[in-house]
Write a protein that holds these residues in place. Structure first.
Motif, PDB file in Angstrom:
ATOM      1  N   GLY A 167      91.068 -43.087 -58.832  1.00  0.00           N
ATOM      2  CA  GLY A 167      91.872 -42.740 -60.028  1.00  0.00           C
ATOM      3  C   GLY A 167      91.004 -42.335 -61.208  1.00  0.00           C
ATOM      4  O   GLY A 167      91.410 -41.958 -62.410  1.00  0.00           O
ATOM      5  N   ILE A 168      89.765 -41.859 -60.915  1.00  0.00           N
ATOM      6  CA  ILE A 168      89.072 -41.320 -62.270  1.00  0.00           C
ATOM      7  C   ILE A 168      89.533 -40.222 -62.853  1.00  0.00           C
ATOM      8  O   ILE A 168      90.256 -39.347 -62.122  1.00  0.00           O
ATOM      9  CB  ILE A 168      87.505 -40.970 -61.877  1.00  0.00           C
ATOM     10  CG1 ILE A 168      86.500 -41.038 -63.056  1.00  0.00           C
ATOM     11  CG2 ILE A 168      87.327 -39.806 -61.200  1.00  0.00           C
ATOM     12  CD1 ILE A 168      85.924 -42.518 -63.337  1.00  0.00           C
ATOM     13  N   ALA A 169      89.271 -39.981 -64.120  1.00  0.00           N
ATOM     14  CA  ALA A 169      89.882 -38.973 -64.813  1.00  0.00           C
ATOM     15  C   ALA A 169      88.964 -37.640 -65.010  1.00  0.00           C
ATOM     16  O   ALA A 169      89.420 -36.615 -64.971  1.00  0.00           O
ATOM     17  CB  ALA A 169      90.684 -39.350 -65.916  1.00  0.00           C
ATOM     18  N   ALA A 170      87.987 -38.056 -65.142  1.00  0.00           N
ATOM     19  CA  ALA A 170      86.815 -37.051 -65.434  1.00  0.00           C
ATOM     20  C   ALA A 170      85.436 -37.224 -64.919  1.00  0.00           C
ATOM     21  O   ALA A 170      84.984 -38.338 -64.818  1.00  0.00           O
ATOM     22  CB  ALA A 170      86.931 -36.483 -66.964  1.00  0.00           C
ATOM     23  N   ILE A 171      84.760 -36.234 -64.427  1.00  0.00           N
ATOM     24  CA  ILE A 171      83.586 -36.589 -64.003  1.00  0.00           C
ATOM     25  C   ILE A 171      82.528 -35.276 -64.760  1.00  0.00           C
ATOM     26  O   ILE A 171      82.875 -34.123 -64.630  1.00  0.00           O
ATOM     27  CB  ILE A 171      83.365 -36.190 -62.525  1.00  0.00           C
ATOM     28  CG1 ILE A 171      84.252 -37.395 -61.577  1.00  0.00           C
ATOM     29  CG2 ILE A 171      81.943 -36.086 -61.883  1.00  0.00           C
ATOM     30  CD1 ILE A 171      84.112 -36.941 -60.083  1.00  0.00           C
ATOM     31  N   LEU A 172      81.368 -35.730 -65.334  1.00  0.00           N
ATOM     32  CA  LEU A 172      80.317 -35.046 -65.844  1.00  0.00           C
ATOM     33  C   LEU A 172      79.242 -35.131 -64.506  1.00  0.00           C
ATOM     34  O   LEU A 172      78.457 -36.106 -64.457  1.00  0.00           O
ATOM     35  CB  LEU A 172      79.986 -35.550 -67.034  1.00  0.00           C
ATOM     36  CG  LEU A 172      78.755 -34.689 -67.736  1.00  0.00           C
ATOM     37  CD1 LEU A 172      79.272 -33.340 -67.873  1.00  0.00           C
ATOM     38  CD2 LEU A 172      78.319 -35.450 -69.081  1.00  0.00           C
ATOM     39  N   ASN A 173      79.095 -34.009 -64.110  1.00  0.00           N
ATOM     40  CA  ASN A 173      78.264 -33.810 -62.818  1.00  0.00           C
ATOM     41  C   ASN A 173      76.955 -33.158 -63.281  1.00  0.00           C
ATOM     42  O   ASN A 173      76.781 -32.119 -63.659  1.00  0.00           O
ATOM     43  CB  ASN A 173      78.911 -32.864 -61.599  1.00  0.00           C
ATOM     44  CG  ASN A 173      77.943 -32.590 -60.726  1.00  0.00           C
ATOM     45  OD1 ASN A 173      77.146 -33.346 -60.290  1.00  0.00           O
ATOM     46  ND2 ASN A 173      78.140 -31.395 -60.072  1.00  0.00           N
ATOM     47  N   VAL A 174      75.843 -33.810 -62.875  1.00  0.00           N
ATOM     48  CA  VAL A 174      74.462 -33.474 -63.278  1.00  0.00           C
ATOM     49  C   VAL A 174      73.753 -33.235 -62.117  1.00  0.00           C
ATOM     50  O   VAL A 174      72.645 -33.565 -61.915  1.00  0.00           O
ATOM     51  CB  VAL A 174      73.564 -34.705 -64.179  1.00  0.00           C
ATOM     52  CG1 VAL A 174      72.476 -33.829 -64.880  1.00  0.00           C
ATOM     53  CG2 VAL A 174      74.614 -34.930 -65.500  1.00  0.00           C
TER      54      VAL A 174
END
Lengths: 206, 206
Positions: A167-174
Motif C-alpha cells: 500500500g505504498i503511496a509513492a516511489i522515487l525510482n533511481v
DNA sequence: GTTTGTGAAACGATTCACAGCT
DNA sequence: AGCTGTGAATCGTTTCACAAAC
C-alpha cells in the motif's frame, strides 16, 4: 484545484528555493519578473503557475516573500514531514542517506533495506540496514509514505510490486527502468544515464 | 529532422533499453504495441516517436530488433564515445564514477576535479582527483564534451560559468539549482530533492 | 507607473483513425 | 489479417495582452 501540470509543480519547487534565498537575504517582496529570471521562465508563466492555487500577490508590488514561502510549502505538501524508506544500501543509496538536504526539506529516511548479507545489520547514519526479506513485516510495523528504490535495474520491478502490495503511496525510482504500478501509486523516475543520453542526442543533432 | 520534443528523446532512451533486453533474449521482431506496454505509452506514440527519424518497421510485422537497436543508438548519438569530466568528488560523484553503466553506454569519465585538498591527488577508479583550480588548464589540454556537476548548490553556477568559458557543450547538473548558461550549452538538471517534492505535492493533492 | 491575475490566442504534444504495405 | 506510418483532430501548456488593483 485539480489538474496541475507536472511541469508547473517542478517550477513551484524552484520558486520555493529562490524565495527561501530571498528570505534569507531579508528581501521583503519579489515580482514575478524577478522570480522568472532566476528560474529561466517568463513572468507570465510564474503568475499562471501561482494562479492555479489562488492570488498571492499585490498589484504594483509583487509577492511578500515570507508569506509566499509559507504558501508554497503548504501547496507542495511540505508543511508536514514524510516518512521514507530507502531500498538499496549501495553507493547511490549511501550518497542519498548522508545527504542532509532531504531531512531539511521534510523527508525523514526511517528505514534502510538491502539484500546483501554483508550489509544487513551494519549501522548507517543512526539506522541499521535491514534484510530486504523482512520488508513486509518491517513496513507494516512502521509504515512509510514514500520509498526510494536505489537497487539494480533487474530488482526494481519486483520490489515495486512488493511495495505496491504494502500500500505504498509513492516511489522515487533511481534505476533506468520504467516501473509498472497501479494508477494510485505515484512514481517518479530519475536516471542520470537517460539524461546523459538526452545530452548526447542534443549534441549530435545540431 | 529538427524539432524533436525532449519527451520524445526520453522515450527513445527507454525503447532502446527494452530493445536491448529483447535482443539479449534473441527476440527477432517487436511491434509498437509491445514496446508501448513495456514503456507505459501507446503504440501510436511509439510509431510517432520513431517517425521523426524515418520508417524502420515492416507493416504487418513490426520492427527488427537488432536493426532497431543500431538505429536508436545512431539517433541518440551513442554510436560514438563521449568524454566526460566529473566535478565534485563527494559521495554523489563517487557513486557515479563507480557506476559502470555510464562507460557501457559510451560515456567515459576521463577527469575528476575537487576543491578539497584532502581529496586532491587521491586515486579514483584509475583516475587522480585534480585540483578544481586547474580546471581550465586541464580541460584545455584534454577537452571533454560533457561535464557532470556534482558539487554543492552554491558552487554550481560559478563552475558552470567556468565550463562555459571553456567552451563546454553540455552540462549534467546534479544540484537543485537552475543554471544560467548561454543558449548553445545544453543543460539537464537532475534533482532527487525536487522529485521528492513532486511526490509530496501529488500525495497531498488528491 | 508598476505589477498582478486571467481570458483568449498561439503553440506544441498526444491520440485518433485509417489508408497502405506485407 | 496484422501492423506501420501519418495526416487530422484533440488535448494540454505556454505566451500574449490588457483590465483591474495598488
Amino acid at each position: 484545484m485539480r489538474k496541475v501540470a507536472e511541469s508547473t509543480v517542478r517550477r513551484l519547487s524552484l520558486y520555493l528555493r529562490f524565495l527561501e534565498e530571498f528570505a534569507a537575504r531579508g528581501v521583503a517582496t519579489v515580482s514575478s519578473g524577478e522570480l522568472a529570471s532566476r528560474g529561466g521562465t517568463t513572468s507570465a508563466q510564474v503568475r499562471k503557475d501561482l494562479s492555479f492555487f489562488g492570488s498571492f500577490g499585490k498589484r504594483g508590488m509583487g509577492y511578500a516573500v515570507p508569506e509566499m514561502v509559507a504558501q508554497l510549502r503548504e501547496i507542495l505538501g511540505l508543511a508536514r514531514r514524510w516518512r521514507v524508506a530507502l531500498l538499496g544500501a549501495g553507493k547511490i543509496g549511501s550518497a542519498l542517506i548522508e545527504h542532509r538536504g532531504f531531512r531539511e526539506r521534510g523527508f525523514d529516511i526511517v528505514a534502510v533495506f538491502d539484500q546483501d548479507p554483508r550489509k544487513i545489520g551494519t549501522a548507517w547514519n543512526g539506522l541499521t540496514v535491514q534484510d530486504e526479506a523482512g520488508l513486509e513485516a518491517a513496513l507494516r510495523r512502521a509504515p512509510v509514505e514514500i520509498a526510494i528504490l536505489a537497487v539494480p535495474s533487474d530488482a526494481a520491478q519486483g520490489l515495486a510490486d512488493r511495495l505496491t502490495g504494502l500500500g505504498i503511496a509513492a516511489i522515487l525510482n533511481v534505476a533506468p527502468v520504467q516501473l509498472v504500478v497501479p494508477p494510485h501509486v505515484e512514481v517518479r523516475t530519475v536516471s542520470l544515464a537517460m539524461e546523459l543520453e538526452g545530452l548526447s542526442f542534443a549534441l549530435t543533432n545540431r
